[in-house]
Design an enzyme around this catalytic site. Sequence first.
Site, mmCIF file in Angstrom:
data_model
loop_
_atom_site.group_PDB
_atom_site.id
_atom_site.type_symbol
_atom_site.label_atom_id
_atom_site.label_comp_id
_atom_site.label_asym_id
_atom_site.label_seq_id
_atom_site.Cartn_x
_atom_site.Cartn_y
_atom_site.Cartn_z
ATOM 1 N N TYR A 57 35.121 33.359 41.527
ATOM 2 C CA TYR A 57 35.241 34.619 42.245
ATOM 3 C C TYR A 57 36.669 35.128 42.231
ATOM 4 O O TYR A 57 37.590 34.436 42.623
ATOM 5 C CB TYR A 57 34.788 34.460 43.696
ATOM 6 N N ASP B 216 42.321 46.321 41.093
ATOM 7 C CA ASP B 216 42.650 46.096 42.499
ATOM 8 C C ASP B 216 43.903 45.238 42.508
ATOM 9 O O ASP B 216 43.886 44.092 42.058
ATOM 10 C CB ASP B 216 41.482 45.376 43.184
ATOM 11 N N LYS C 293 35.200 41.811 43.090
ATOM 12 C CA LYS C 293 34.042 42.425 42.449
ATOM 13 C C LYS C 293 34.523 43.229 41.244
ATOM 14 O O LYS C 293 35.707 43.493 41.092
ATOM 15 C CB LYS C 293 33.327 43.309 43.483
HETATM 16 MG MG MG Z 1 37.593 46.865 44.675
#
Ligand code: MG
Length: 390
Positions: free
Chosen positions: A243, A24, A246
């Site tokens: 974090y 990402d 994901k």
């Molecule tokens: Mg993603």
Amino acid sequence: MACRNHHALGEMTMDITLSVLKADIGSIGGHIAPSEALLARVREVITRQGAGLLLDSRVSSTGDDIALLMTHVHGSGHPDVHELAWNAFQAGTDTARRQGLYGAGQDLLADAFSGNVRGMGPGVAEMTIAEREAEPFVFFAADKTDPGAFNFPLYAAFADPMNTPGLLLSPSLTEGFTFVIMDVAHTGGDRVIELKAPEDLYRIAALLRDPERYVVESVWSRKSGEQAVAASTSRLHNIAGKYTGKDDPVMLVRVQKDFPATGEILAPFATGHYVGGGMRGSHNMPLMPVPLGSGISYFDGPPIITGAAFCVHEGKLTEPLDVFSHPFWNGVRRQVADKAMAMRRQGFFGAAMLPMDELEYTGITSLLDELDQHFRVREDSAEPLQREIS
Ligand code: MG
């Protein structure tokens, strides 16, 4: 070209590597989907810098993730192939920054490339195969979930005759499959175990029931010894310690002959099983099979999966066929949307939100630490037995 003689009759087959690297690196309107300009920039780098290195490639997106599917003869984990992917992701990140996309470069955790993208943020699924005369496979990519999302469909497809009648009907499947399962909580190197279906079925089940800790890395045919599945196993929060998004997984699954039929691989996805993911990576939501190129919507979810079916010959890929665009899946999507809304009606309570050690935000930890100081134990409220002991 790496060719070898695999059969007594002298049929020459070619060893090729299928590499998928995904990241990402920025998306429009939140965590929805990358821009056309970003995709075009990544494609341009892969085409230009990949000439002479790759046999073929496809650049695609699933939710906010970009996946590079590449074929070549250099084997898994090859530094040149990984560096090409890293360069393409960097170039795409520049475009993302210029366009003000959200989360530009978010999965590129390292400052500079150092030989292999594993541990640097991008997800990786690779396998080197002796290309069969006909070589069909499916490339799956999921968004808003983690590698454990594949535990249920892989168990069903490769170990359960309730899902896969081929395990009973086809002599090439009845010998079963070997599962390589990784303990992704272990950060000091790859901690793996090999288990055989069917005789280790309960042991496999005991591990795979905990998809946040134990995930399937690969599956192998026991008849031919050939690899059927390669899945990405990285947990970003274990790499970065905090974090960072994901761990949206990718997976390659070879089908037919010594492997389950395409439909046996797809069938488990009609369940819409609950997976970790959705909104802030902190919720349990059902996994929705969607058409290629789909974005993200309801509650930063639901978690989605796309499937692109290919055949490959001497490393050249056919066009992708979209396995979840068939009208059958419209009804599945309706049911998955209902399951998603049913879970959302209970907000943060119980099973709706992931357990504490899987929450990807530290805000709640600070809050609980602060509240902890204000708890008090009432005088004379201990149980009688405890009073006697003390
Ligand atoms: Mg993603």
